[in-house]
Design a protein around this motif. Sequence first.
Motif, mmCIF file in Angstrom:
data_model
loop_
_atom_site.group_PDB
_atom_site.id
_atom_site.type_symbol
_atom_site.label_atom_id
_atom_site.label_comp_id
_atom_site.label_asym_id
_atom_site.label_seq_id
_atom_site.Cartn_x
_atom_site.Cartn_y
_atom_site.Cartn_z
ATOM 1 N N LYS A 94 0.767 -1.242 0.000
ATOM 2 C CA LYS A 94 0.000 0.000 0.000
ATOM 3 C C LYS A 94 0.802 1.300 0.000
ATOM 4 C CE LYS A 94 -3.968 -2.036 0.092
ATOM 5 N NZ LYS A 94 -4.777 -2.084 -1.084
ATOM 6 N N ALA A 95 2.089 1.286 0.140
ATOM 7 C CA ALA A 95 2.855 2.532 0.208
ATOM 8 C C ALA A 95 2.763 3.286 -1.118
ATOM 9 C CB ALA A 95 4.308 2.244 0.546
ATOM 10 N N SER A 96 2.670 4.600 -1.032
ATOM 11 C CA SER A 96 2.567 5.428 -2.233
ATOM 12 C C SER A 96 3.918 5.536 -2.928
ATOM 13 C CB SER A 96 2.070 6.822 -1.860
ATOM 14 O OG SER A 96 3.052 7.504 -1.113
ATOM 15 N N PHE A 97 3.886 5.995 -4.169
ATOM 16 C CA PHE A 97 5.133 6.162 -4.915
ATOM 17 C C PHE A 97 5.974 7.268 -4.283
ATOM 18 C CE2 PHE A 97 7.790 7.704 -8.413
ATOM 19 C CZ PHE A 97 8.430 6.512 -8.727
ATOM 20 N N LEU A 98 5.337 8.289 -3.739
ATOM 21 C CA LEU A 98 6.077 9.365 -3.077
ATOM 22 C C LEU A 98 6.818 8.839 -1.850
ATOM 23 C CD1 LEU A 98 6.756 12.360 -2.992
ATOM 24 C CD2 LEU A 98 4.701 12.715 -1.644
ATOM 25 N N ALA A 99 6.174 7.975 -1.090
ATOM 26 C CA ALA A 99 6.838 7.362 0.070
ATOM 27 C C ALA A 99 8.008 6.498 -0.388
ATOM 28 C CB ALA A 99 5.845 6.533 0.866
ATOM 29 N N THR A 100 7.839 5.840 -1.508
ATOM 30 C CA THR A 100 8.916 5.015 -2.062
ATOM 31 C C THR A 100 10.090 5.887 -2.488
ATOM 32 O OG1 THR A 100 7.280 3.415 -2.827
ATOM 33 C CG2 THR A 100 9.473 3.276 -3.787
ATOM 34 N N GLN A 102 6.208 -2.443 3.640
ATOM 35 C CA GLN A 102 5.160 -1.668 2.983
ATOM 36 C C GLN A 102 5.441 -1.299 1.533
ATOM 37 O OE1 GLN A 102 4.483 1.752 5.399
ATOM 38 N NE2 GLN A 102 3.384 0.611 6.975
ATOM 39 N N ASN A 105 6.304 -1.257 -2.393
ATOM 40 C CA ASN A 105 6.091 -2.094 -3.567
ATOM 41 C C ASN A 105 7.434 -2.251 -4.284
ATOM 42 O OD1 ASN A 105 5.475 -2.998 -6.171
ATOM 43 N ND2 ASN A 105 3.493 -1.971 -6.173
ATOM 44 N N HIS A 135 7.836 -0.270 -7.494
ATOM 45 C CA HIS A 135 8.034 1.159 -7.241
ATOM 46 C C HIS A 135 9.469 1.444 -6.801
ATOM 47 C CE1 HIS A 135 3.496 2.045 -6.390
ATOM 48 N NE2 HIS A 135 3.730 1.749 -7.651
#
Length: 71
Positions: free
Chosen positions: A11-17, A40, A42, A45
């Motif tokens: 579920k982690a967003s691309f920004l968090a990645t 968390q 991906n 990503h």
Amino acid sequence: MDDLKQATKRKASFLATMKAVLWSFLGIRKRSAYEKDAAQLNPVHVIIAGLIGAAIFITVLIVIVKNVVAK
């Protein structure tokens, strides 16, 4: 193969990645933050963010070298 499908549904967003990858480029990570990210983020990503981060890093180095050599 089933593990890969589960990993890509994280579920982690691309920004968090991107944030996690950029911190890892600097080498500044707490163990707890690393473990949280590992659970968390991906993996697809992470690969894309790593390539983008590397491209930005190389571009910045080229710009710095061109400016230094031009002077």
